[in-house]
Design a protein around this motif. Sequence first.
Motif, PDB file in Angstrom:
ATOM      1  N   THR A 171       0.862  -1.183   0.000  1.00 59.41           N
ATOM      2  CA  THR A 171       0.000   0.000   0.000  1.00 59.41           C
ATOM      3  C   THR A 171       0.895   1.228   0.000  1.00 59.41           C
ATOM      4  OG1 THR A 171      -1.742  -1.141   1.226  1.00 59.41           O
ATOM      5  CG2 THR A 171      -1.786   1.265   1.240  1.00 59.41           C
ATOM      6  N   ALA A 172       0.818   2.024  -1.059  1.00 59.38           N
ATOM      7  CA  ALA A 172       1.685   3.194  -1.217  1.00 59.38           C
ATOM      8  C   ALA A 172       0.836   4.458  -1.240  1.00 59.38           C
ATOM      9  CB  ALA A 172       2.501   3.091  -2.499  1.00 59.38           C
ATOM     10  N   VAL A 173       1.174   5.408  -0.393  1.00 59.37           N
ATOM     11  CA  VAL A 173       0.409   6.651  -0.271  1.00 59.37           C
ATOM     12  C   VAL A 173       1.298   7.839  -0.641  1.00 59.37           C
ATOM     13  CG1 VAL A 173      -0.828   8.183   1.304  1.00 59.37           C
ATOM     14  CG2 VAL A 173      -1.094   5.708   1.512  1.00 59.37           C
ATOM     15  N   PRO A 174       1.139   8.391  -1.854  1.00 58.63           N
ATOM     16  CA  PRO A 174       1.913   9.576  -2.224  1.00 58.63           C
ATOM     17  C   PRO A 174       1.318  10.837  -1.593  1.00 58.63           C
ATOM     18  CG  PRO A 174       0.511   8.907  -4.049  1.00 58.63           C
ATOM     19  CD  PRO A 174       0.315   7.884  -2.966  1.00 58.63           C
ATOM     20  N   VAL A 175       2.156  11.624  -0.941  1.00 57.02           N
ATOM     21  CA  VAL A 175       1.688  12.876  -0.324  1.00 57.02           C
ATOM     22  C   VAL A 175       2.278  14.094  -1.016  1.00 57.02           C
ATOM     23  CG1 VAL A 175       1.331  11.752   1.908  1.00 57.02           C
ATOM     24  CG2 VAL A 175       3.508  12.903   1.439  1.00 57.02           C
ATOM     25  N   SER A 176       3.187  13.870  -1.975  1.00 60.34           N
ATOM     26  CA  SER A 176       3.787  14.984  -2.708  1.00 60.34           C
ATOM     27  C   SER A 176       4.265  14.490  -4.065  1.00 60.34           C
ATOM     28  CB  SER A 176       4.970  15.589  -1.931  1.00 60.34           C
ATOM     29  OG  SER A 176       6.025  14.647  -1.825  1.00 60.34           O
ATOM     30  N   GLU A 177       4.571  15.435  -4.944  1.00 58.56           N
ATOM     31  CA  GLU A 177       5.090  15.106  -6.263  1.00 58.56           C
ATOM     32  C   GLU A 177       6.114  16.147  -6.667  1.00 58.56           C
ATOM     33  OE1 GLU A 177       3.572  14.034 -10.808  1.00 58.56           O
ATOM     34  OE2 GLU A 177       2.127  14.605  -9.258  1.00 58.56           O
ATOM     35  N   GLY A 178       7.344  15.696  -6.920  1.00 54.36           N
ATOM     36  CA  GLY A 178       8.403  16.606  -7.299  1.00 54.36           C
ATOM     37  C   GLY A 178       8.268  17.060  -8.742  1.00 54.36           C
ATOM     38  N   ILE A 179       8.527  18.335  -8.981  1.00 59.40           N
ATOM     39  CA  ILE A 179       8.551  18.902 -10.331  1.00 59.40           C
ATOM     40  C   ILE A 179       9.793  19.774 -10.411  1.00 59.40           C
ATOM     41  CG2 ILE A 179       7.338  20.286 -12.052  1.00 59.40           C
ATOM     42  CD1 ILE A 179       4.749  19.695 -10.568  1.00 59.40           C
ATOM     43  N   GLY A 180      10.848  19.254 -11.022  1.00 59.18           N
ATOM     44  CA  GLY A 180      12.116  19.975 -11.032  1.00 59.18           C
ATOM     45  C   GLY A 180      12.603  20.187  -9.609  1.00 59.18           C
ATOM     46  N   ASN A 181      12.862  21.450  -9.268  1.00 56.79           N
ATOM     47  CA  ASN A 181      13.318  21.763  -7.912  1.00 56.79           C
ATOM     48  C   ASN A 181      12.166  22.226  -7.020  1.00 56.79           C
ATOM     49  OD1 ASN A 181      15.570  21.832  -6.137  1.00 56.79           O
ATOM     50  ND2 ASN A 181      15.553  24.066  -6.207  1.00 56.79           N
ATOM     51  N   ALA A 182      10.932  21.900  -7.438  1.00 60.09           N
ATOM     52  CA  ALA A 182       9.748  22.250  -6.667  1.00 60.09           C
ATOM     53  C   ALA A 182       8.989  20.979  -6.308  1.00 60.09           C
ATOM     54  CB  ALA A 182       8.847  23.194  -7.467  1.00 60.09           C
ATOM     55  N   SER A 183       7.940  21.136  -5.517  1.00 58.57           N
ATOM     56  CA  SER A 183       7.138  19.993  -5.110  1.00 58.57           C
ATOM     57  C   SER A 183       5.713  20.458  -4.844  1.00 58.57           C
ATOM     58  CB  SER A 183       7.727  19.366  -3.838  1.00 58.57           C
ATOM     59  OG  SER A 183       6.988  18.230  -3.443  1.00 58.57           O
ATOM     60  N   VAL A 184       4.750  19.644  -5.259  1.00 55.91           N
ATOM     61  CA  VAL A 184       3.340  19.891  -4.975  1.00 55.91           C
ATOM     62  C   VAL A 184       2.899  18.879  -3.927  1.00 55.91           C
ATOM     63  CG1 VAL A 184       1.001  19.948  -5.886  1.00 55.91           C
ATOM     64  CG2 VAL A 184       2.905  20.759  -7.300  1.00 55.91           C
ATOM     65  N   SER A 185       2.389  19.367  -2.791  1.00 57.28           N
ATOM     66  CA  SER A 185       2.035  18.481  -1.682  1.00 57.28           C
ATOM     67  C   SER A 185       0.556  18.568  -1.344  1.00 57.28           C
ATOM     68  CB  SER A 185       2.839  18.842  -0.419  1.00 57.28           C
ATOM     69  OG  SER A 185       4.203  18.563  -0.582  1.00 57.28           O
ATOM     70  N   LEU A 186       0.052  17.497  -0.779  1.00 59.67           N
ATOM     71  CA  LEU A 186      -1.286  17.511  -0.205  1.00 59.67           C
ATOM     72  C   LEU A 186      -1.324  18.453   0.996  1.00 59.67           C
ATOM     73  CD1 LEU A 186      -2.177  13.688  -0.086  1.00 59.67           C
ATOM     74  CD2 LEU A 186      -2.760  15.352  -1.869  1.00 59.67           C
ATOM     75  N   HIS A 187      -2.521  18.916   1.342  1.00 61.36           N
ATOM     76  CA  HIS A 187      -2.699  19.626   2.603  1.00 61.36           C
ATOM     77  C   HIS A 187      -2.300  18.661   3.725  1.00 61.36           C
ATOM     78  CE1 HIS A 187      -4.782  21.342   6.081  1.00 61.36           C
ATOM     79  NE2 HIS A 187      -4.793  22.493   5.415  1.00 61.36           N
ATOM     80  N   PRO A 188      -1.638  19.159   4.776  1.00 59.01           N
ATOM     81  CA  PRO A 188      -1.204  18.262   5.860  1.00 59.01           C
ATOM     82  C   PRO A 188      -2.314  17.368   6.397  1.00 59.01           C
ATOM     83  CG  PRO A 188      -0.243  20.426   6.157  1.00 59.01           C
ATOM     84  CD  PRO A 188      -1.188  20.540   5.002  1.00 59.01           C
ATOM     85  N   ALA A 189      -3.516  17.910   6.591  1.00 61.79           N
ATOM     86  CA  ALA A 189      -4.622  17.097   7.117  1.00 61.79           C
ATOM     87  C   ALA A 189      -5.000  15.990   6.138  1.00 61.79           C
ATOM     88  CB  ALA A 189      -5.832  17.985   7.415  1.00 61.79           C
ATOM     89  N   ALA A 190      -4.964  16.309   4.831  1.00 60.89           N
ATOM     90  CA  ALA A 190      -5.287  15.305   3.815  1.00 60.89           C
ATOM     91  C   ALA A 190      -4.216  14.217   3.779  1.00 60.89           C
ATOM     92  CB  ALA A 190      -5.418  15.966   2.449  1.00 60.89           C
TER      93      ALA A 190
END
Length: 265
Positions: A171-190
């Motif tokens: 079971t793998a739960v992604p909470v962020s996704e890297g884009i170059g030198n940036a990252s898009v993350s879920l809201h902490p509560a999510a």
Amino acid sequence: MKLYLSADIEGTAGVVKWSETEPNDPYYPYFANEMTQEVRCACEGAMEAGVNEILVKDAHHTATNIDPEKLPEIVKIMRGWTRGPQEMMAGVDGGFDAAAMVGYHSASGTNGNPLAHTMNTQNESVAINGQLASEFMINAYTAAYYKVPVVFVSGDRSLCESAKKLIPSITAVPVSEGIGNASVSLHPAAAQGAIRKGMLQAMQGNLAECLLKLPESFEVSILFHVHDKAYYASYYPGARSDGLKTVTFYASDYFEVLRFLLFVL
């Protein structure tokens, strides 16, 4: 049931800079707390599934990041480093029913996380049997050495995808996704909610399906950033230089791989 949980921070929701993972940074307390909360949620999900004993290994930097008071009372926590070959999996043994990894990140030599690395920042890549090795892979093999199935991982999306390739039933739960030198993350509560739900699902599943079969032999290749580090590592018994910055080591026993990594990586 008895669960072993190894926790890192670079795969925690929101983390994007090295400084945020270091105790002297003003943002560090926030992210150390988020690391703690994600571990707490993983423990709560496991407890809901019937787990009654959990050992948490704080496995980032000083290994003193998690606030023990914020974890459930059934949790025991290992803080600090034993300096033994198990490293981020210190304390794991055949007595655990399952293992989980929270806050993990992509491997050195990949672009799935702005902080992608393997164990430290002194190497460009670590490969095992020709495959780029993340800390997840190294530690999943450690769990497999003790016949412990790795049932859950959270972290960046690229890491989660590579974990599924290694252990399809995990079971793998992604909470962020890297884009170059940036990252898009879920809201902490999510992120916390997804981790709690994912761990519950993992511990209610067929744990045996997540028991990784170790390869019969291992070829470990480390490409360092600087040549003198490779020169130094080449003197480890059984290691050999394989180019100006690369050292290769062969073993049939995975514990010998861990011993090699402890002294040269």
